[in-house]
Each structure stands twice: as C-alpha cells, then as structure tokens.
Design a protein around this motif. Structure first.
Motif, PDB file in Angstrom:
ATOM      1  N   GLU A  98      11.060   3.547  -7.114  1.00 24.05           N
ATOM      2  CA  GLU A  98      10.986   3.897  -5.605  1.00 24.05           C
ATOM      3  C   GLU A  98       9.385   4.387  -5.608  1.00 24.05           C
ATOM      4  O   GLU A  98       8.943   4.123  -4.456  1.00 24.05           O
ATOM      5  N   LEU A  99       8.704   5.044  -6.557  1.00 21.95           N
ATOM      6  CA  LEU A  99       7.501   5.561  -6.266  1.00 21.95           C
ATOM      7  C   LEU A  99       6.632   4.461  -6.335  1.00 21.95           C
ATOM      8  O   LEU A  99       5.704   4.263  -5.655  1.00 21.95           O
ATOM      9  N   ILE A 100       6.551   3.466  -7.018  1.00 23.20           N
ATOM     10  CA  ILE A 100       5.855   2.157  -7.281  1.00 23.20           C
ATOM     11  C   ILE A 100       5.984   1.463  -6.075  1.00 23.20           C
ATOM     12  O   ILE A 100       4.728   1.260  -5.365  1.00 23.20           O
ATOM     13  N   ASP A 101       7.140   1.297  -5.380  1.00 20.82           N
ATOM     14  CA  ASP A 101       7.338   0.313  -4.365  1.00 20.82           C
ATOM     15  C   ASP A 101       6.682   0.970  -3.076  1.00 20.82           C
ATOM     16  O   ASP A 101       6.565   0.601  -2.073  1.00 20.82           O
ATOM     17  N   TYR A 108      -3.911  -2.178  -6.428  1.00 13.09           N
ATOM     18  CA  TYR A 108      -4.818  -3.120  -6.599  1.00 13.09           C
ATOM     19  C   TYR A 108      -5.854  -3.040  -7.727  1.00 13.09           C
ATOM     20  O   TYR A 108      -6.727  -2.077  -7.636  1.00 13.09           O
ATOM     21  N   ALA A 109      -5.839  -4.076  -8.716  1.00 13.89           N
ATOM     22  CA  ALA A 109      -7.003  -4.133  -9.567  1.00 13.89           C
ATOM     23  C   ALA A 109      -7.369  -2.756 -10.191  1.00 13.89           C
ATOM     24  O   ALA A 109      -8.305  -2.304 -10.378  1.00 13.89           O
ATOM     25  N   LEU A 132       6.093  -6.599 -15.588  1.00 17.97           N
ATOM     26  CA  LEU A 132       6.424  -7.626 -14.609  1.00 17.97           C
ATOM     27  C   LEU A 132       6.208  -6.873 -13.083  1.00 17.97           C
ATOM     28  O   LEU A 132       5.741  -7.458 -12.215  1.00 17.97           O
ATOM     29  N   VAL A 133       6.661  -5.808 -13.087  1.00 13.15           N
ATOM     30  CA  VAL A 133       6.348  -5.105 -11.763  1.00 13.15           C
ATOM     31  C   VAL A 133       5.098  -4.830 -11.269  1.00 13.15           C
ATOM     32  O   VAL A 133       4.586  -5.188 -10.273  1.00 13.15           O
ATOM     33  N   PHE A 134       4.200  -4.364 -12.115  1.00 20.64           N
ATOM     34  CA  PHE A 134       2.924  -3.900 -11.870  1.00 20.64           C
ATOM     35  C   PHE A 134       1.987  -5.516 -11.705  1.00 20.64           C
ATOM     36  O   PHE A 134       0.849  -5.259 -10.790  1.00 20.64           O
ATOM     37  N   ALA A 135       2.571  -6.463 -12.336  1.00 20.76           N
ATOM     38  CA  ALA A 135       1.731  -7.913 -12.229  1.00 20.76           C
ATOM     39  C   ALA A 135       1.917  -8.265 -10.836  1.00 20.76           C
ATOM     40  O   ALA A 135       0.953  -8.574 -10.279  1.00 20.76           O
ATOM     41  N   GLU A 136       3.041  -8.144 -10.018  1.00 18.96           N
ATOM     42  CA  GLU A 136       3.427  -8.290  -8.767  1.00 18.96           C
ATOM     43  C   GLU A 136       2.486  -7.181  -7.985  1.00 18.96           C
ATOM     44  O   GLU A 136       1.892  -7.962  -6.861  1.00 18.96           O
ATOM     45  N   LEU A 137       2.096  -6.313  -8.283  1.00 16.31           N
ATOM     46  CA  LEU A 137       1.112  -5.525  -7.524  1.00 16.31           C
ATOM     47  C   LEU A 137      -0.161  -5.668  -7.710  1.00 16.31           C
ATOM     48  O   LEU A 137      -1.103  -4.724  -7.492  1.00 16.31           O
ATOM     49  N   HIS A 138      -0.550  -6.665  -8.575  1.00 15.53           N
ATOM     50  CA  HIS A 138      -2.072  -6.907  -8.687  1.00 15.53           C
ATOM     51  C   HIS A 138      -2.656  -5.782  -9.503  1.00 15.53           C
ATOM     52  O   HIS A 138      -3.902  -5.714  -9.689  1.00 15.53           O
ATOM     53  N   ALA A 139      -1.787  -5.159 -10.307  1.00 15.45           N
ATOM     54  CA  ALA A 139      -2.557  -4.264 -11.221  1.00 15.45           C
ATOM     55  C   ALA A 139      -2.444  -4.989 -12.876  1.00 15.45           C
ATOM     56  O   ALA A 139      -1.858  -5.835 -12.998  1.00 15.45           O
TER      57      ALA A 139
END
Length: 208
Positions: A98-101, A108-109, A132-139
């Motif tokens: 929930e915090l991530i989303d 980003y980056a 996998l989650v952070f890849a979707e967030l461009h991290a």
C-alpha cells in the motif's frame, strides 16, 4: 559527489510487536557507520497507512490528506531507498504494498536495496516479488541484498546481530552498489527529467 546520499529507510511491517524494528535499527546503524548516507525513516505505521480493504486513512482521496502528502514528500526527497521487509506466506506485507502504490514518480530513476528477514528463506521470496513491483515503478533494484534466515535467532536480547561479520560483509557490498547507483541516477535526474524521458522524448544527435 561528496554530498551524502539521502536514504529513505522503509519499514515493511505494521504488525503489533513487529520484529521489523529490531532489523531496521541494525540497518540504520550500519548505514550511519559508513558515513556516506543520511537516513530518514519511512514507517507506514507512523503515517497510519491503510492495511486492509475498506480502510482509507490518510490516502489520496479520504481522511487526513496531510499524512499522505507528508509520505510522498519523504519519498520525493530521497535519493535512494532501503526496504526492510519480512516474508509473510511467501510474500511481502500488505502495508508495504500500500505504501509503495501510494506514490508514482517519486520512485522514478532511484535505486532500491533490500534487507529481508524470515524463516528458512530469510525473506528472499518477498524480495524477488518486490523487485518486480519496483521495476514497474521505474526504480532500479540493487542486485545484492542482506537477508536473515531464522531471524529471531540471529539477534540477541539487545538487538545486536550474533556473529555479525557475514551480515556486515553483505551489507558493505550492498551499500557499495547502492551508493554507485544513487550517485549515477541523481546526476542523471539533475541533467534531465526522467518523466520526460519515459514519455518517449529522445535526445536528438547534437542536441545533448
């Protein structure tokens, strides 16, 4: 280059009596000992984040929006993140998701490293899912992590790690990678907006 890296230390659990506090304190101590990082705690429990469907405290739409903006400001100001996460039933906690989303471009980056704990796996299954989650967030997820298998037996009654050398070596390796990515990506973000680049705006030859 000499500026310390601003690290957001993210607590992955909101459970009462959580062991996350013990692991996070050790992590913060290791970050401070290096002298290369300034640390700010980002704790979903402190922000009263929602952890169940139907509970919407301090989110973008209802409740106290000041708490929501404060969290996003913390994420936005950080150069890098270290996530301390347990493993619940082969995954990571709902409060952490929930915090991530709750944010978007704030991630980003930026590089994200992981310190995990749990049973036999040491929380590594939670880390694999989070990557996998952070890849979707461009991290950018750091390849090496620190994990504590049988975590309750790894710390003494004072919160100190038993036989710390192995974990400190793993932490040193992870932080070296985190620092490299943090410097590189901070410089890149200053030179050009990542949001602009991710929208497909290319730099034409001779225009850099």
């Amino acid at each position: 280059m000499n500026q310390p890296i601003k690290v957001g230390l993210i607590y992955g659990s909101t459970r009462q009596g959580r062991f996350c506090d013990t692991v996070a304190r050790w992590t913060e101590k290791e970050l401070g000992a290096s002298g290369n990082f300034s640390v700010e705690r980002i704790d979903p429990a402190a922000h009263n984040r929602a952890t169940r469907h139907g509970a919407h405290q301090n989110d973008a739409h209802t409740g106290d929006a000041n708490g929501y903006r404060s969290l996003r400001a913390q994420l936005d100001e950080a150069d890098a993140f270290v996530v301390v996460t347990p493993e619940y039933n082969h995954g990571y906690p709902a409060a952490l998701k929930e915090l991530i989303d709750s944010a978007g471009e704030e991630w980003y980056a930026k590089p994200v490293a992981f310190v995990s704990y749990g049973g036999v796996s040491g929380g590594l299954r939670a880390v694999e899912q989070l990557k996998l989650v952070f890849a979707e967030l461009h991290a950018t997820s750091i390849r090496d992590s620190v994990s504590f298998a049988g975590a309750h037996e790894r710390f003494d009654e004072h919160g100190e790690v038993r036989e710390p050398d192995r974990h400190q070596r793993a932490m040193t390796r992870m932080l070296g990678q985190l620092q490299w990515w943090a410097f590189a990506l901070r410089d890149a973000r200053k030179a050009r907006s990542y949001a602009e680049a991710s929208a497909g705006a290319l730099i034409l030859p001779g225009k850099a």
